[in-house]
Design an enzyme around this catalytic site. Structure first.
Site, short mmCIF file in Angstrom:
data_model
loop_
_atom_site.label_atom_id
_atom_site.label_comp_id
_atom_site.label_asym_id
_atom_site.label_seq_id
_atom_site.Cartn_x
_atom_site.Cartn_y
_atom_site.Cartn_z
N GLU A 468 73.82 -6.39 -29.16
CA GLU A 468 72.93 -5.44 -29.82
C GLU A 468 71.71 -6.19 -30.36
O GLU A 468 70.69 -6.24 -29.72
CB GLU A 468 73.67 -4.68 -30.92
CG GLU A 468 72.81 -3.61 -31.53
CD GLU A 468 73.55 -2.33 -31.89
OE1 GLU A 468 74.77 -2.29 -31.75
OE2 GLU A 468 72.88 -1.37 -32.30
N GLU A 742 79.36 -4.95 -41.61
CA GLU A 742 78.66 -3.74 -41.19
C GLU A 742 79.22 -2.50 -41.87
O GLU A 742 78.48 -1.61 -42.26
CB GLU A 742 78.80 -3.58 -39.66
CG GLU A 742 78.24 -2.30 -39.11
CD GLU A 742 78.28 -2.26 -37.59
OE1 GLU A 742 79.16 -2.94 -37.00
OE2 GLU A 742 77.44 -1.58 -36.99
C1 BGC Z 1 73.35 -0.58 -35.53
C2 BGC Z 1 72.86 -0.18 -36.88
C3 BGC Z 1 71.84 0.89 -36.71
C4 BGC Z 1 72.59 2.03 -36.13
C5 BGC Z 1 71.87 3.31 -36.02
C6 BGC Z 1 74.00 0.59 -34.91
O1 BGC Z 1 74.49 0.34 -33.65
O2 BGC Z 1 74.18 -1.68 -35.58
O3 BGC Z 1 72.69 -1.16 -37.75
O4 BGC Z 1 71.07 1.17 -37.79
O5 BGC Z 1 73.17 1.71 -34.90
O6 BGC Z 1 72.73 4.25 -36.42
#
Ligand code: BGC
Length: 892
Positions: A468, A742
């Protein structure tokens, strides 16, 4: 007692090279033992040499004695700046009583290539090897002869990809240059002074060229997002003593070869075969007869701009704390810290020995590396040994998020000294320090800063480990204020605002990630049968919130001026895409990763709409756009009105009834006085009802503790801060976290690891509580009326189980520090330090007096009391206050 001038900077940097702005801004700091020192006037000299300045001449600019208290953001006001020229400057100041400082030490900046035509080189690369998915990074080189008498040699370099530059066998520059931008629109170039590396006679310059974000894998968006393979551009200008000039530039006469790196990809790791090393390939003596001609790219149609962001560097090395042999014969090292970067391995072994370094954040219950949360990312580097004595290896164009490293294939038994962790990130200088009497709070603070270190890599990314690693705007905005207390992110975020502008949609919508890297297309494709959200509240709003944060923390008006129209288009877009000022309910991330509470999208989106309008009104005010200021203020009031009409019932219940709805309504000014009180009661009742636990996700969490403290519930804020039961910050710490997770439930005693597809252990968003720690717990607060801490508000809020807090912040004017102690006898003590040329309002809880500190720095405030605090207005100096009478520990 004299005034000294220190820390002269240009465009926030010490002696920057290669600027391309027509009006660089100058900064300096004053240092003086004398309390209450203010600057009343300055004189700046800008010339082309030290000698000139020694003669007190400023051939480029002599500002003359200018009456002004400003010592930051002073725009250069001299003759038009010339491309590639060197500018040396110094400054002296006078204080309010006419005392004159010495001249500062000279500082410098140089200008870069200002005209596209000055780039004479061609973009060069190497043809792809057929049938190879991950291509080897090309090596490129050029040898050339120079005459004697070199006065100055400057290299301007950039790449569509990332590069490692070498001159005569020496490495030049940092990591991952030129950084990540929307390459379809712009690329940054770097400037290096290489005078000392060149010599009369034979010279050579070489480069290793990685795919980087340009043609490598970008998160889950796949490979070759911007282009198929990388290209490099260099312009090396050599000026001789006799006034003549010679240039070496990339072109078809360069030579290229593949080297020992089989591939090196941000997301897929690296493979390196040292048996294929090319020797001294970047020296003049090297024979490149067998090398090929480079592939020349037709051109590049984007902007080539001077580097705005700070360079990515190795800022720290980490030694493992333990190593253990696995049943399969590999070794797992524990670095003791979830970190981002890579590992260097040291080994001696036979030719052809293959060592593999695998990286992971966590261990599975059976003690093996936990790899499931990496999704498609491969955090592995492979090294093949050449057998020639002690070998050391570290990768080139990849990075990993990890705490554990598994080494397989090591010849013999590796010791702790054979593996070294290298921490890399955008080198934003450290700005804040914070320590308290509570070890767990200190650990939380440490985890927050490690999250920042791990994720500020050219752009503010969400996470560093899985496939990501994107510049999610929502994460960035909620953490921006915390980030700017921890480190000097002035240039980092200035560049990121460009990233957001570059992908602003024609509709005016700011995107969810910046650089967008094709995310919008990807999202449309994936949801082609359904409807997708063209914007996301709390994400797109970063386009207004981050410039505002730069203004608040650094007094940066330029960022507001430059991007005002873009911000106005965003607010306009929100208005047009609302129904009676109520935003639609499509914001599909909502209060992302909230726990046990779902905030309705339309409530969240309408609240953020109001907030963007409010900030834009303030921005318009700063820029002197009075009419806009009024218009957006009225818009804020109207949205707030619509919000109350649509979502708030007579009892004060806000639709959704989550902590986040109350927190946002309070912090974004959406309620009447009466409704505010009800909202506070409901918020507190919800927290208490959950046993002092929070339920906020990314968008609510940063405002939660501030909302409580602003509204008289500091004690509740402390209860949440130090809560150890799930969900809470301390829960992760109790379970060994060394970074911010997270999700609140990333790992729980009952369930173990959360779903692996979305479970990063290094995501800074929930660490946005760092802002509260500085602004409230330590009490170092900025004043929008006098931004950049020209005037500070010092208002610590003691509470909870903490008995002391000590913090400092390197503002653009100098160090602000606070230290408070709550002594067992109930005496509260506060020490404060205010830098020269700034002022502060200091609030001390209860009936307090100055017990130590220089009186001339203090002017009594009429009344001297506010909200149960004693209030002092201070100039620069060090002060100690004591609460004279025991009583309530807080002021609200
Ligand atoms: C990310 C987040 C991001 C989100 C959006 C995720 O996959 O890791 O940090 O803000 O997607 O909802």
């Amino acid at each position: 007692m004299s005034i000294r001038i220190i820390n002269c900077k240009t465009e926030y940097m010490v002696n920057p090279l290669g600027l391309d702005t027509a009006v660089p801004r100058l900064f300096w700091q004053l240092e003086s033992e004398r309390p209450g020192t203010v600057q009343a006037a300055y004189r700046i000299l800008v010339g082309h040499s030290r000698e000139e300045l020694d003669r007190e001449e400023g051939t480029a600019w002599d500002s003359g004695i200018t009456s002004s208290g400003d010592s930051a953001h002073i725009g250069y006001g001299g003759k038009p700046l010339e491309a590639e020229a060197v500018y040396i400057w110094k400054v002296k100041v006078w204080d309010g009583e006419g005392r004159e400082s010495e001249w500062s030490e000279p500082a410098l900046w140089t200008m870069g290539l200002l005209d596209r035509g000055a780039w004479r080189g061609k973009w060069i690369g190497r043809k792809a090897e057929p049938g190879v998915q991950l291509q080897p990074p090309p090596y490129l080189r050029k040898s050339f002869k120079l005459r004697g008498g070199i006065r100055r040699a400057v290299a301007y370099a950039t790449a569509l990809g990332i590069y490692e530059l070498q001159v005569n066998g020496h490495r030049v520059g940092d990591r991952f240059a030129p950084g990540w931008t929307d390459y379809d629109k712009r690329v940054q170039y770097q400037t290096y002074d290489i005078t000392d590396l060149l010599k009369a006679g034979g010279n050579a310059v070489g480069v290793i060229l990685g795919d980087g974000w340009y043609s490598g894998t970008v998160g889950f968006l796949g490979k070759s997002v911007y282009g198929q393979r990388p290209f490099f551009l260099l312009q090396l200008n050599i000026d001789y003593e006799d006034g003549s000039r010679e240039s070496i530039a990339t072109d078809g006469t360069w030579r290229t070869m593949r080297g020992p790196i089989a591939y090196s990809d941000m997301i897929q790791g690296e493979a390196y075969d040292s048996r294929l090393e090319l020797g001294d390939w970047s020296t003049a003596e090297y024979g490149d007869e067998a090398w090929d001609k480079p592939d020349v790219r037709a051109g590049y149609n984007g902007l080539i701009v001077a580097m705005v962001e700070p360079p990515v560097r190795i800022t720290q090395t980490v030694k493992p704390v333990s190593v253990r042999k696995t049943a399969a014969g590999s070794y797992i090292f524990d670095m003791g810290q979830n970190m981002v970067g890579w590992t260097e391995v040291r080994a001696s072994g036979a030719w052809g020995t293959r060592i593999t370094l695998s990286h992971a954040e966590m261990l599975s219950p059976d003690g093996s590396l936990y790899l499931d949360n990496l999704r498609k990312a491969v955090q592995q580097d492979h090294y093949v040994m050449n057998g020639e004595g002690e070998e050391r290896y570290e990768p080139h164009f990849t990075f990993h998020g990890f705490r554990y490293v598994e080494v397989t294939g090591f010849p013999g038994v590796p010791g702790l000294d054979d593996v070294t962790g290298k921490v890399i990130h955008s080198d934003t200088p450290s700005a804040g320090k914070l320590e308290t009497s509570d070890e767990m709070v200190n650990k939380l603070y440490s985890n927050i800063t490690w999250g920042q270190r791990g994720n500020f890599l050219s752009v503010p990314t969400d996470c560093p480990q899985r496939d990501e690693r994107l510049g999610w705007t929502g994460d960035a905005q909620i953490f921006a204020r915390t980030a700017s207390y921890n480190m000097d992110v002035s240039r980092f975020f200035t560049k990121y605002v460009w990233d957001m502008i570059d992908c602003q949609q024609p509709s005016g919508a700011f995107t969810d990630v910046a650089p967008d890297a094709g995310w919008i297309r990807h999202k449309m494709w994936n949801t082609r049968l359904n409807w997708f959200a063209p914007d996301n509240s709390g994400w797109g709003d970063a386009g207004v919130i981050i410039p505002w944060t730069l203004y608040l923390m650094y007094g940066d008006i330029r960022v507001l001026e430059r991007h005002y129209d873009a911000m106005a288009r965003w607010v306009q877009y929100l208005k047009q895409n609302s129904d009676g000022l109520i935003r639609p309910d499509y914001a599909n991330y909502a209060d992302w990763l909230s726990i046990g509470a779902d905030t309705p999208n339309e409530v969240l989106a309408t609240a953020y709409f109001a907030y963007s309008a409010k900030l834009l009104s303030r921005i318009a005010g700063v820029l002197g756009k009075r009419e806009d200021e009024r218009t957006y203020d009225e818009l804020h009031a109207a949205v707030a009105d619509a919000f109350r009409g649509a979502f708030v019932d007579g009892s004060g219940r806000i639709h959704g009834d989550t902590q986040t709805v109350y927190v946002l309504a309070l912090q974004f000014g959406l309620l009447t006085e009466q409704l505010r009180n009800k909202a506070i009661d409901r918020l507190v009742a919800d927290i208490r009802g959950r046993g002092n636990r929070l339920s906020t996700g990314f968008l609510g969490v940063g405002y939660l503790l501030p909302a409580l403290t602003d509204n008289g519930h500091t004690e509740v804020a402390y209860d949440l801060l130090t809560q150890e039961e799930f969900p809470s910050w301390m829960y992760s710490i109790k379970h060994g976290a060394t970074t911010i997770w997270e999700r609140w439930d990333g790992w729980t005693e009952e369930k173990g690891f959360q779903t692996p597809s979305m479970n990063s252990f290094n995501h800074y968003s929930l660490g946005s509580v760092g802002e509260w720690m500085y602004r409230y717990m330590a009490g170092i607060e900025a004043d929008p009326a006098s931004p950049g801490f020209k005037h500070a508000i010092i208002r610590p809020r003691p509470g909870g189980r903490l008995t002391w807090v000590k913090a400092s912040y390197e503002s653009i004017y100098g160090t602000i520090s606070t230290e408070w102690q709550m002594e067992p006898n109930g005496v509260f003590k506060l020490q404060v330090s205010i830098p020269a040329n700034t002022t502060a309002d200091v609030y001390v809880p209860g009936e307090a007096a100055l017990v130590n500190g220089a009186e001339p720095g203090i002017s009594p405030i009429p009344g001297g009391k506010q909200d149960g605090c004693s209030l002092f207005r201070l100039g620069s100096g060090r002060y100690v206050f004591e609460r004279i009478q025991a009583g309530i520990p807080h002021c609200y």
